[in-house]
Design a protein around this motif. Structure first.
Motif, PDB file in Angstrom:
ATOM      1  N   ALA A   5     -10.820  -3.117 -12.778  1.00  0.00           N
ATOM      2  CA  ALA A   5     -10.881  -3.813 -11.489  1.00  0.00           C
ATOM      3  C   ALA A   5      -9.534  -4.459 -11.169  1.00  0.00           C
ATOM      4  CB  ALA A   5     -11.981  -4.866 -11.514  1.00  0.00           C
ATOM      5  N   PHE A   6      -8.869  -4.970 -12.215  1.00  0.00           N
ATOM      6  CA  PHE A   6      -7.555  -5.585 -12.037  1.00  0.00           C
ATOM      7  C   PHE A   6      -6.550  -4.553 -11.519  1.00  0.00           C
ATOM      8  CE2 PHE A   6      -3.350  -6.525 -13.954  1.00  0.00           C
ATOM      9  CZ  PHE A   6      -3.087  -7.728 -13.310  1.00  0.00           C
ATOM     10  N   GLN A   7      -6.557  -3.367 -12.123  1.00  0.00           N
ATOM     11  CA  GLN A   7      -5.638  -2.314 -11.703  1.00  0.00           C
ATOM     12  C   GLN A   7      -5.944  -1.816 -10.295  1.00  0.00           C
ATOM     13  OE1 GLN A   7      -5.547   0.683 -14.960  1.00  0.00           O
ATOM     14  NE2 GLN A   7      -3.366   0.207 -15.031  1.00  0.00           N
ATOM     15  N   SER A   8      -7.239  -1.757  -9.970  1.00  0.00           N
ATOM     16  CA  SER A   8      -7.625  -1.246  -8.651  1.00  0.00           C
ATOM     17  C   SER A   8      -7.183  -2.179  -7.526  1.00  0.00           C
ATOM     18  CB  SER A   8      -9.145  -1.036  -8.586  1.00  0.00           C
ATOM     19  OG  SER A   8      -9.822  -2.279  -8.658  1.00  0.00           O
ATOM     20  N   TRP A   9      -6.892  -3.449  -7.859  1.00  0.00           N
ATOM     21  CA  TRP A   9      -6.438  -4.395  -6.843  1.00  0.00           C
ATOM     22  C   TRP A   9      -5.062  -4.028  -6.309  1.00  0.00           C
ATOM     23  CZ3 TRP A   9      -2.230  -7.577  -6.257  1.00  0.00           C
ATOM     24  CH2 TRP A   9      -2.297  -8.535  -5.228  1.00  0.00           C
ATOM     25  N   PHE A  10      -4.257  -3.350  -7.161  1.00  0.00           N
ATOM     26  CA  PHE A  10      -2.873  -3.067  -6.805  1.00  0.00           C
ATOM     27  C   PHE A  10      -2.795  -1.900  -5.823  1.00  0.00           C
ATOM     28  CE2 PHE A  10      -2.321  -5.472 -10.706  1.00  0.00           C
ATOM     29  CZ  PHE A  10      -1.266  -6.293 -10.379  1.00  0.00           C
ATOM     30  N   ILE A  15      -0.402  -5.804  -2.074  1.00  0.00           N
ATOM     31  CA  ILE A  15       0.894  -6.320  -2.536  1.00  0.00           C
ATOM     32  C   ILE A  15       1.702  -6.861  -1.362  1.00  0.00           C
ATOM     33  CG2 ILE A  15       3.081  -5.706  -3.647  1.00  0.00           C
ATOM     34  CD1 ILE A  15       1.463  -3.563  -5.205  1.00  0.00           C
ATOM     35  N   MET A  16       1.657  -6.146  -0.220  1.00  0.00           N
ATOM     36  CA  MET A  16       2.366  -6.637   0.961  1.00  0.00           C
ATOM     37  C   MET A  16       1.784  -7.955   1.448  1.00  0.00           C
ATOM     38  SD  MET A  16       3.251  -3.227   3.192  1.00  0.00           S
ATOM     39  CE  MET A  16       4.043  -4.243   4.453  1.00  0.00           C
ATOM     40  N   GLU A  17       0.468  -8.100   1.356  1.00  0.00           N
ATOM     41  CA  GLU A  17      -0.179  -9.351   1.747  1.00  0.00           C
ATOM     42  C   GLU A  17       0.238 -10.480   0.810  1.00  0.00           C
ATOM     43  OE1 GLU A  17      -2.234 -12.140   3.745  1.00  0.00           O
ATOM     44  OE2 GLU A  17      -1.814 -10.089   4.401  1.00  0.00           O
ATOM     45  N   PHE A  39       8.141  -6.219 -18.265  1.00  0.00           N
ATOM     46  CA  PHE A  39       7.401  -6.800 -19.389  1.00  0.00           C
ATOM     47  C   PHE A  39       5.962  -6.295 -19.447  1.00  0.00           C
ATOM     48  CE2 PHE A  39      10.828  -9.713 -18.414  1.00  0.00           C
ATOM     49  CZ  PHE A  39      11.313 -10.066 -19.659  1.00  0.00           C
ATOM     50  N   LEU A  40       5.412  -5.914 -18.289  1.00  0.00           N
ATOM     51  CA  LEU A  40       4.031  -5.426 -18.207  1.00  0.00           C
ATOM     52  C   LEU A  40       4.061  -4.045 -17.557  1.00  0.00           C
ATOM     53  CD1 LEU A  40       2.412  -8.738 -16.860  1.00  0.00           C
ATOM     54  CD2 LEU A  40       2.463  -7.944 -19.239  1.00  0.00           C
ATOM     55  N   PRO A  41       4.345  -2.991 -18.340  1.00  0.00           N
ATOM     56  CA  PRO A  41       4.598  -1.670 -17.757  1.00  0.00           C
ATOM     57  C   PRO A  41       3.395  -1.021 -17.076  1.00  0.00           C
ATOM     58  CG  PRO A  41       4.562  -1.578 -20.162  1.00  0.00           C
ATOM     59  CD  PRO A  41       4.554  -3.024 -19.797  1.00  0.00           C
ATOM     60  N   PHE A  42       2.201  -1.582 -17.253  1.00  0.00           N
ATOM     61  CA  PHE A  42       1.041  -1.021 -16.545  1.00  0.00           C
ATOM     62  C   PHE A  42       1.048  -1.413 -15.067  1.00  0.00           C
ATOM     63  CE2 PHE A  42      -0.269  -5.030 -18.535  1.00  0.00           C
ATOM     64  CZ  PHE A  42      -0.750  -5.733 -17.445  1.00  0.00           C
ATOM     65  N   LEU A  43       1.910  -2.354 -14.682  1.00  0.00           N
ATOM     66  CA  LEU A  43       2.020  -2.730 -13.273  1.00  0.00           C
ATOM     67  C   LEU A  43       2.751  -1.625 -12.496  1.00  0.00           C
ATOM     68  CD1 LEU A  43       2.997  -6.507 -13.566  1.00  0.00           C
ATOM     69  CD2 LEU A  43       0.761  -5.544 -13.045  1.00  0.00           C
ATOM     70  N   PRO A  44       2.402  -1.424 -11.227  1.00  0.00           N
ATOM     71  CA  PRO A  44       2.948  -0.289 -10.456  1.00  0.00           C
ATOM     72  C   PRO A  44       4.286  -0.596  -9.790  1.00  0.00           C
ATOM     73  CG  PRO A  44       1.256  -1.406  -9.176  1.00  0.00           C
ATOM     74  CD  PRO A  44       1.343  -2.145 -10.484  1.00  0.00           C
TER      75      PRO A  44
END
Length: 207
Positions: A5-10, A15-17, A39-44
């Motif tokens: 669910a955390f990943q689906s938020w991105f 992100i623009m909001e 530092f957190l490579p799973f972020l897009p």
């Protein structure tokens, strides 16, 4: 909230909001998001760059993304270089695949690092860690990082900011390709000069 669910938020819209909500902080959100990805490579990172280009415009968006990405990557490199002898990182450096990559980076220097950093979907966190564990000089790493990330982030910003122009104005795509080649060639020439200077300094110390 679970990880899925955390990943689906991105998404680009979310992100623009987020950037709009913290617009009072100026360029800080646009710089911190790409910096955090190191530092957190799973972020897009791809979405962060697109969001910056759309929120701040092509050139400012590119600049903020580039500053954040190279700052985060360099901090990871420095941390690994400083604490590389600790137990966890020593175990990692002894892994056969990691050793092969380290040797490859040490032998070829700027070239492979530049190419790896030019592509948006390469595992940049692994590249930074391997570079930190290797014997490559800080100057060589910074040269590849600065130019490679410049190419990658500008390409994403350019494509995301005006996707339609790639079809209607193919000359722009050719210009981008030429710029990539020029930057690669310039970086390679600088690396050769750096290596010659280091060899002269080393020979002077030996004598």
């Amino acid at each position: 909230m679970d990880f899925a669910a955390f990943q689906s938020w991105f998404t680009l819209e979310n992100i623009m909001e987020l950037i709009r909500q913290y617009r009072s902080f100026g360029p800080l959100p646009g710089i911190l998001l790409p910096m955090l990805e190191a530092f957190l490579p799973f972020l897009p990172l791809f979405l962060f760059v697109l969001a910056n280009a759309n929120a701040f415009g092509l050139w400012l968006g590119f600049l903020f993304s580039w500053i954040g990405a190279i700052t985060g990557a360099f901090l990871v490199f420095l941390l690994v270089r400083k604490f590389g002898q600790r137990r966890v990182l020593v175990f990692l450096s002894r892994h056969p695949q990691v050793q092969k990559l380290m040797n490859w980076v040490e032998r070829h220097g700027f070239g492979p690092l530049f190419l790896l950093m030019c592509f948006p979907f390469t595992p940049s966190a692994i590249i930074n860690i391997v570079a930190g564990l290797s014997k490559i000089s800080v100057a060589q790493y910074m040269l590849a990082l600065t130019i490679g990330k410049m190419v990658m982030i500008f390409t994403i910003s350019f494509v995301g900011y005006d996707l339609h122009s790639l079809v209607t104005k193919p000359l722009r795509s050719i210009i981008v390709a030429v710029i990539v080649f020029i930057l690669w060639y310039a970086g390679k020439r600088i690396e050769i000069r750096m290596n010659k200077s280091m060899e002269k300094a080393h020979n002077g110390e030996v004598e």
